[in-house]
Design a protein around this motif. Sequence first.
Motif, PDB file in Angstrom:
ATOM      1  N   ALA A  79       0.841  -1.195   0.000  1.00  0.00           N
ATOM      2  CA  ALA A  79       0.000   0.000   0.000  1.00  0.00           C
ATOM      3  C   ALA A  79       0.874   1.242   0.000  1.00  0.00           C
ATOM      4  O   ALA A  79       1.339   1.687   1.049  1.00  0.00           O
ATOM      5  N   CYS A  80       1.080   1.825  -1.186  1.00  0.00           N
ATOM      6  CA  CYS A  80       1.981   2.967  -1.334  1.00  0.00           C
ATOM      7  C   CYS A  80       1.237   4.269  -1.089  1.00  0.00           C
ATOM      8  O   CYS A  80       0.118   4.462  -1.561  1.00  0.00           O
ATOM      9  N   GLU A  81       1.901   5.184  -0.389  1.00  0.00           N
ATOM     10  CA  GLU A  81       1.284   6.466  -0.061  1.00  0.00           C
ATOM     11  C   GLU A  81       1.364   7.479  -1.201  1.00  0.00           C
ATOM     12  O   GLU A  81       0.657   8.500  -1.168  1.00  0.00           O
ATOM     13  N   PHE A  82       2.189   7.240  -2.216  1.00  0.00           N
ATOM     14  CA  PHE A  82       2.363   8.227  -3.283  1.00  0.00           C
ATOM     15  C   PHE A  82       1.012   8.630  -3.871  1.00  0.00           C
ATOM     16  O   PHE A  82       0.219   7.780  -4.280  1.00  0.00           O
ATOM     17  N   ALA A  83       0.740   9.921  -3.905  1.00  0.00           N
ATOM     18  CA  ALA A  83      -0.506  10.476  -4.455  1.00  0.00           C
ATOM     19  C   ALA A  83      -1.733   9.825  -3.822  1.00  0.00           C
ATOM     20  O   ALA A  83      -2.781   9.714  -4.457  1.00  0.00           O
ATOM     21  N   ASP A  84      -1.595   9.400  -2.566  1.00  0.00           N
ATOM     22  CA  ASP A  84      -2.701   8.781  -1.819  1.00  0.00           C
ATOM     23  C   ASP A  84      -3.215   7.495  -2.473  1.00  0.00           C
ATOM     24  O   ASP A  84      -4.387   7.132  -2.325  1.00  0.00           O
ATOM     25  N   THR A  85      -2.331   6.794  -3.161  1.00  0.00           N
ATOM     26  CA  THR A  85      -2.712   5.527  -3.790  1.00  0.00           C
ATOM     27  C   THR A  85      -3.388   4.590  -2.800  1.00  0.00           C
ATOM     28  O   THR A  85      -4.393   3.944  -3.107  1.00  0.00           O
ATOM     29  N   PHE A  86      -2.842   4.506  -1.576  1.00  0.00           N
ATOM     30  CA  PHE A  86      -3.351   3.505  -0.627  1.00  0.00           C
ATOM     31  C   PHE A  86      -4.768   3.798  -0.140  1.00  0.00           C
ATOM     32  O   PHE A  86      -5.418   2.923   0.439  1.00  0.00           O
ATOM     33  N   LEU A  87      -5.287   4.977  -0.401  1.00  0.00           N
ATOM     34  CA  LEU A  87      -6.655   5.286   0.021  1.00  0.00           C
ATOM     35  C   LEU A  87      -7.698   4.634  -0.884  1.00  0.00           C
ATOM     36  O   LEU A  87      -8.890   4.676  -0.585  1.00  0.00           O
ATOM     37  N   HIS A  88      -7.262   4.023  -1.979  1.00  0.00           N
ATOM     38  CA  HIS A  88      -8.172   3.256  -2.834  1.00  0.00           C
ATOM     39  C   HIS A  88      -8.330   1.816  -2.347  1.00  0.00           C
ATOM     40  O   HIS A  88      -9.235   1.101  -2.802  1.00  0.00           O
ATOM     41  N   ILE A  89      -7.446   1.390  -1.462  1.00  0.00           N
ATOM     42  CA  ILE A  89      -7.465   0.010  -0.964  1.00  0.00           C
ATOM     43  C   ILE A  89      -8.509  -0.113   0.142  1.00  0.00           C
ATOM     44  O   ILE A  89      -8.833   0.858   0.822  1.00  0.00           O
ATOM     45  N   SER A  90      -9.027  -1.315   0.319  1.00  0.00           N
ATOM     46  CA  SER A  90      -9.994  -1.564   1.389  1.00  0.00           C
ATOM     47  C   SER A  90      -9.384  -2.538   2.390  1.00  0.00           C
ATOM     48  O   SER A  90      -9.642  -3.744   2.357  1.00  0.00           O
ATOM     49  N   PRO A  91      -8.525  -2.045   3.312  1.00  0.00           N
ATOM     50  CA  PRO A  91      -7.834  -2.964   4.217  1.00  0.00           C
ATOM     51  C   PRO A  91      -8.671  -3.356   5.431  1.00  0.00           C
ATOM     52  O   PRO A  91      -9.293  -2.498   6.070  1.00  0.00           O
ATOM     53  N   ALA A  92      -8.697  -4.645   5.738  1.00  0.00           N
ATOM     54  CA  ALA A  92      -9.228  -5.065   7.036  1.00  0.00           C
ATOM     55  C   ALA A  92      -8.152  -4.852   8.090  1.00  0.00           C
ATOM     56  O   ALA A  92      -8.435  -4.485   9.230  1.00  0.00           O
ATOM     57  N   THR A  93      -6.903  -5.086   7.671  1.00  0.00           N
ATOM     58  CA  THR A  93      -5.745  -4.868   8.542  1.00  0.00           C
ATOM     59  C   THR A  93      -4.803  -3.876   7.870  1.00  0.00           C
ATOM     60  O   THR A  93      -4.362  -4.101   6.743  1.00  0.00           O
ATOM     61  N   ALA A  94      -4.522  -2.775   8.545  1.00  0.00           N
ATOM     62  CA  ALA A  94      -3.572  -1.782   8.046  1.00  0.00           C
ATOM     63  C   ALA A  94      -2.264  -1.921   8.810  1.00  0.00           C
ATOM     64  O   ALA A  94      -2.262  -1.939  10.041  1.00  0.00           O
ATOM     65  N   VAL A  95      -1.167  -2.037   8.093  1.00  0.00           N
ATOM     66  CA  VAL A  95       0.168  -2.089   8.694  1.00  0.00           C
ATOM     67  C   VAL A  95       0.869  -0.773   8.376  1.00  0.00           C
ATOM     68  O   VAL A  95       0.946  -0.381   7.212  1.00  0.00           O
ATOM     69  N   ILE A  96       1.355  -0.083   9.410  1.00  0.00           N
ATOM     70  CA  ILE A  96       2.137   1.137   9.209  1.00  0.00           C
ATOM     71  C   ILE A  96       3.527   0.901   9.774  1.00  0.00           C
ATOM     72  O   ILE A  96       3.710   0.748  10.977  1.00  0.00           O
ATOM     73  N   LEU A  97       4.511   0.863   8.890  1.00  0.00           N
ATOM     74  CA  LEU A  97       5.880   0.535   9.279  1.00  0.00           C
ATOM     75  C   LEU A  97       6.640   1.753   9.791  1.00  0.00           C
ATOM     76  O   LEU A  97       7.441   1.644  10.716  1.00  0.00           O
ATOM     77  N   ASN A  98       6.411   2.898   9.178  1.00  0.00           N
ATOM     78  CA  ASN A  98       7.115   4.134   9.522  1.00  0.00           C
ATOM     79  C   ASN A  98       6.561   5.236   8.644  1.00  0.00           C
ATOM     80  O   ASN A  98       5.922   4.966   7.615  1.00  0.00           O
ATOM     81  N   ILE A  99       6.795   6.469   9.021  1.00  0.00           N
ATOM     82  CA  ILE A  99       6.379   7.625   8.214  1.00  0.00           C
ATOM     83  C   ILE A  99       7.543   8.603   8.191  1.00  0.00           C
ATOM     84  O   ILE A  99       7.975   9.095   9.231  1.00  0.00           O
ATOM     85  N   ASP A 100       8.044   8.871   6.986  1.00  0.00           N
ATOM     86  CA  ASP A 100       9.199   9.749   6.840  1.00  0.00           C
ATOM     87  C   ASP A 100       8.949  10.691   5.673  1.00  0.00           C
ATOM     88  O   ASP A 100       8.104  10.430   4.810  1.00  0.00           O
ATOM     89  N   ALA A 101       9.681  11.787   5.626  1.00  0.00           N
ATOM     90  CA  ALA A 101       9.490  12.793   4.578  1.00  0.00           C
ATOM     91  C   ALA A 101       9.832  12.219   3.211  1.00  0.00           C
ATOM     92  O   ALA A 101      10.991  11.957   2.915  1.00  0.00           O
ATOM     93  N   ASP A 102       8.814  12.029   2.381  1.00  0.00           N
ATOM     94  CA  ASP A 102       8.995  11.585   1.010  1.00  0.00           C
ATOM     95  C   ASP A 102       7.756  11.997   0.217  1.00  0.00           C
ATOM     96  O   ASP A 102       6.694  12.218   0.792  1.00  0.00           O
ATOM     97  N   HIS A 103       7.904  12.093  -1.086  1.00  0.00           N
ATOM     98  CA  HIS A 103       6.825  12.556  -1.966  1.00  0.00           C
ATOM     99  C   HIS A 103       6.300  13.915  -1.514  1.00  0.00           C
ATOM    100  O   HIS A 103       5.107  14.210  -1.629  1.00  0.00           O
TER     101      HIS A 103
END
Length: 459
Positions: free
Chosen positions: A169-193
């Motif tokens: 689930a890539c964050e670029f241009a909010d791509t991951f907001l099109h996904i329908s996750p039952a389980t969301a995994v967030i590994l880290n958040i760093d300055a990119d894009h």
Amino acid sequence: MEALKKIIAAPCAVHFIGIGGSGMLPLAQILLERGFSVTGSDSAESETLERVLALGIPVAMPQVAENIPDCQLIVHTAALLPDNPELIAARNSGIPVYERAKLLGALSHGYANTIGVSGTHGKTTVTAMIAHILIKCAREISGIIGGKLPLTGTNGLYSPRAATCVVEACEFADTFLHISPATAVILNIDADHMEYFKTMENLRLSFTRFADMARTVIYNADDENTRLAISALSDKKFVPVGLGEGNFAGAKDITLERQLPRFTLITQDGEYPVKMKTPGIHNVHNALAALAACNLDGISWEDAVVALESFGGAGRRFEIMSSVNDVTIVDDYAHHPKELEATLNAALGMGYRKVWAVFQPFTFSRTATLLDDFARVLQLADHCVLTAIKGSREVNTYGIHVSHLAEKIPGSVWFEEFRETAEYLAKRVRGGDLVITLGCGDPYKVGRILQELLGNNGR
């Protein structure tokens, strides 16, 4: 979304513009396995495109208006510029046209448990880890991975009996907001894009929205931005993972043996020794997230650990390409300063005589914005060799050139062409050296040419 879901409810003809992209290949593979007729086009040869062709998918090059076939759906990569002639023709064709993120989302909606793996760093590795563990534990799954899964040799996994789908689930241009996750995994958040998000607050908010779509949120408790992103949420099952005790999955007694981690997994059910095949301390965090996701999907800790210990990495993630006359050539997807730092630190601890970092900057915006950070971490290597910036989807409005980065790295050199780069390396590397090509474009081509040159020279 509903219109697209209706189109793909039954096999039809689909054309992919930019089918050689790492995010396009798994979608094409899955539709092909489901009985769809798939065609594609691209603008340049690549390792991914080679695998597309190996599947028997017809690919047209270059991208021109005449490539548009008689089909029911056209899917395009986000890496196209607006004036791409094939994209313009597609939009004028009357055929439904969707960006790949929407197809990804539509495919993810069909599963009881979609596991969406997000984060600035480590997405492909953790998605591949989860898929590897579940398959080794005899689970029927589907999956969409940004790198090749060595266990299957594919990026896309499909089973008509699967209840679980593992999605990068890539964050670029909010791509991951099109996904329908039952389980969301967030590994880290760093300055990119940041050319898209503008501020860290906006970036964190997107991860908050992603997590809010899920019932269960597995998160890196050691990452401050991740903790901030989920702090506004409630009514979720929150599953912390991280170093130390007090987490759903924790780690202690961490050691590195030639940079391969060993640690003790700490859970409420007991403690388990883990020995990994993927180098670097950062992969301990990755392993904890993967193990937690698999345990929540019904795999015992014992079985998950055994399966994880046979995982050797995803494609283009510290992937050993060849060894010629005792010169080891490795390729890695690292394209952000923190990823480069983690990868180079791992490489430097593996006992090679010298480490040669061959870096292809990716996108003008990232190079310009993070120029000083790139310069700082690339100095970790014994030698730094740079190639021209790969602009991808961008026009160089920043006035940035690879020479600007080279000026900040003492002793570094840069080249416009891959063959020049490889020829420079071939004259200087020695037995016992490691050459690691870095970047999410196509720097691995330098490694291929270098392998050929070293072999021909008999060195």
